[in-house]
Design a protein around this motif. Structure first.
Motif, mmCIF file in Angstrom:
data_model
loop_
_atom_site.group_PDB
_atom_site.id
_atom_site.type_symbol
_atom_site.label_atom_id
_atom_site.label_comp_id
_atom_site.label_asym_id
_atom_site.label_seq_id
_atom_site.Cartn_x
_atom_site.Cartn_y
_atom_site.Cartn_z
ATOM 1 N N ASP A 113 11.209 0.722 -17.923
ATOM 2 C CA ASP A 113 10.456 -0.323 -18.620
ATOM 3 C C ASP A 113 9.674 -1.190 -17.645
ATOM 4 N N GLY A 114 9.102 -0.598 -16.617
ATOM 5 C CA GLY A 114 8.342 -1.341 -15.613
ATOM 6 C C GLY A 114 7.031 -1.847 -16.182
ATOM 7 N N PRO A 115 6.241 -2.468 -15.341
ATOM 8 C CA PRO A 115 4.963 -3.006 -15.816
ATOM 9 C C PRO A 115 4.035 -1.881 -16.275
ATOM 10 N N PRO A 116 3.155 -2.180 -17.205
ATOM 11 C CA PRO A 116 2.217 -1.147 -17.664
ATOM 12 C C PRO A 116 1.251 -0.743 -16.560
ATOM 13 N N LEU A 117 0.667 0.415 -16.745
ATOM 14 C CA LEU A 117 -0.232 0.968 -15.729
ATOM 15 C C LEU A 117 -1.422 0.061 -15.461
ATOM 16 N N GLY A 118 -1.913 -0.643 -16.477
ATOM 17 C CA GLY A 118 -3.055 -1.530 -16.301
ATOM 18 C C GLY A 118 -2.784 -2.648 -15.317
ATOM 19 N N VAL A 119 -1.569 -3.189 -15.341
ATOM 20 C CA VAL A 119 -1.203 -4.273 -14.415
ATOM 21 C C VAL A 119 -1.168 -3.743 -12.987
ATOM 22 N N GLU A 120 -0.564 -2.592 -12.797
ATOM 23 C CA GLU A 120 -0.485 -2.011 -11.461
ATOM 24 C C GLU A 120 -1.868 -1.612 -10.946
ATOM 25 N N LEU A 121 -2.672 -1.056 -11.830
ATOM 26 C CA LEU A 121 -4.023 -0.674 -11.438
ATOM 27 C C LEU A 121 -4.853 -1.893 -11.055
ATOM 28 N N TRP A 122 -4.721 -2.985 -11.807
ATOM 29 C CA TRP A 122 -5.424 -4.228 -11.491
ATOM 30 C C TRP A 122 -4.988 -4.748 -10.120
ATOM 31 N N ALA A 123 -3.688 -4.687 -9.823
ATOM 32 C CA ALA A 123 -3.187 -5.171 -8.533
ATOM 33 C C ALA A 123 -3.775 -4.363 -7.384
ATOM 34 N N VAL A 124 -3.798 -3.051 -7.531
ATOM 35 C CA VAL A 124 -4.323 -2.193 -6.466
ATOM 36 C C VAL A 124 -5.821 -2.395 -6.285
ATOM 37 N N LEU A 125 -6.561 -2.395 -7.393
ATOM 38 C CA LEU A 125 -8.013 -2.533 -7.298
ATOM 39 C C LEU A 125 -8.429 -3.916 -6.791
ATOM 40 N N SER A 126 -7.735 -4.958 -7.226
ATOM 41 C CA SER A 126 -8.089 -6.290 -6.734
ATOM 42 C C SER A 126 -7.769 -6.433 -5.253
ATOM 43 N N THR A 127 -6.669 -5.844 -4.809
ATOM 44 C CA THR A 127 -6.337 -5.887 -3.383
ATOM 45 C C THR A 127 -7.398 -5.150 -2.562
ATOM 46 N N LEU A 128 -7.773 -3.962 -2.997
ATOM 47 C CA LEU A 128 -8.810 -3.216 -2.278
ATOM 48 C C LEU A 128 -10.141 -3.945 -2.303
ATOM 49 N N GLY A 129 -10.461 -4.559 -3.435
ATOM 50 C CA GLY A 129 -11.703 -5.320 -3.531
ATOM 51 C C GLY A 129 -11.724 -6.508 -2.587
ATOM 52 N N PHE A 130 -10.614 -7.231 -2.526
ATOM 53 C CA PHE A 130 -10.553 -8.377 -1.626
ATOM 54 C C PHE A 130 -10.582 -7.946 -0.169
ATOM 55 N N LEU A 131 -9.926 -6.842 0.172
ATOM 56 C CA LEU A 131 -9.980 -6.355 1.557
ATOM 57 C C LEU A 131 -11.390 -5.913 1.937
ATOM 58 N N GLY A 132 -12.061 -5.220 1.020
ATOM 59 C CA GLY A 132 -13.447 -4.821 1.287
ATOM 60 C C GLY A 132 -14.367 -6.019 1.415
ATOM 61 N N GLY A 133 -14.204 -6.986 0.515
ATOM 62 C CA GLY A 133 -15.008 -8.203 0.593
ATOM 63 C C GLY A 133 -14.741 -8.989 1.861
ATOM 64 N N TYR A 134 -13.485 -9.034 2.266
ATOM 65 C CA TYR A 134 -13.130 -9.738 3.492
ATOM 66 C C TYR A 134 -13.757 -9.063 4.710
ATOM 67 N N THR A 135 -13.772 -7.738 4.699
ATOM 68 C CA THR A 135 -14.374 -7.001 5.804
ATOM 69 C C THR A 135 -15.862 -7.303 5.912
ATOM 70 N N VAL A 136 -16.552 -7.293 4.783
ATOM 71 C CA VAL A 136 -17.988 -7.580 4.787
ATOM 72 C C VAL A 136 -18.240 -9.023 5.220
ATOM 73 N N LEU A 137 -17.434 -9.957 4.706
ATOM 74 C CA LEU A 137 -17.599 -11.360 5.093
ATOM 75 C C LEU A 137 -17.274 -11.593 6.564
ATOM 76 N N LEU A 138 -16.271 -10.891 7.102
ATOM 77 C CA LEU A 138 -15.972 -11.025 8.527
ATOM 78 C C LEU A 138 -17.168 -10.605 9.360
ATOM 79 N N TRP A 139 -17.793 -9.498 8.986
ATOM 80 C CA TRP A 139 -18.958 -9.020 9.717
ATOM 81 C C TRP A 139 -20.115 -10.014 9.603
ATOM 82 N N ALA A 140 -20.331 -10.527 8.404
ATOM 83 C CA ALA A 140 -21.507 -11.366 8.176
ATOM 84 C C ALA A 140 -21.292 -12.816 8.574
ATOM 85 N N ALA A 141 -20.238 -13.433 8.093
ATOM 86 C CA ALA A 141 -20.078 -14.878 8.237
ATOM 87 C C ALA A 141 -19.066 -15.288 9.301
ATOM 88 N N GLY A 142 -18.253 -14.378 9.770
ATOM 89 C CA GLY A 142 -17.269 -14.717 10.787
ATOM 90 C C GLY A 142 -15.910 -15.037 10.194
#
Length: 151
Positions: free
Chosen positions: A64-93
């Protein structure tokens, strides 16, 4: 996780050269230590999974774990934030990117709406990490392309 730790350690040893005298912690030490720590924790997790009792109530909780949508949101948001952080590190420091990403994570992911809390956490995190790594440990943190162009 154990395989990832082994690949990480192999990558560190294969790509980061040993600098300095014997017995000194060089640039390879910190990443290799993180890989070894991940390997130790994943080995502990593997051993504990074999030693834990196979109770039926535990099996029901796992089913009875969390539904797939919750887990998918966690993974995609983490990857999105890591990608955004990488781009911002390159651009803004480091400082600007860290403030923006921590604030966005607090507001968008954790739902924090208190602007004082968000401001203190984002600026505080950036400042503590900057002072610890750049000033105390002497680790280079990126200034960003925009900073290099403008100044």
């Amino acid at each position: 996780m154990f395989v990832l730790a082994a690949l990480w350690c192999w990558g560190v040893v294969a790509t980061i050269p040993v600098l300095g005298a014997e017995g000194r912690l060089g640039p390879r030490g910190f990443p290799l230590g993180l890989g070894l720590l991940l390997a130790a924790f994943s080995a502990l997790l593997i051993v504990s999974s074999f030693l834990s009792p196979k109770d039926e109530a535990v099996q029901e909780l796992k089913a009875d774990g969390p539904p797939l949508g919750v887990e998918l949101w966690a993974v995609l948001s983490t990857l999105g934030f890591l990608g955004g952080y990488t781009v911002l590190l390159w651009a803004a420091g480091f400082l600007v990117a860290t403030v923006i990403i921590v604030a966005a994570g607090l507001v968008l992911i954790l739902g924090k709406r208190n602007w004082l809390f968000v401001a203190l956490m984002s600026f505080g995190t950036a400042l503590v990490v900057f002072v610890t790594f750049n000033k105390i440990l002497g680790v280079y943190l990126p200034h960003g392309r925009w900073i290099d162009i403008w100044f």
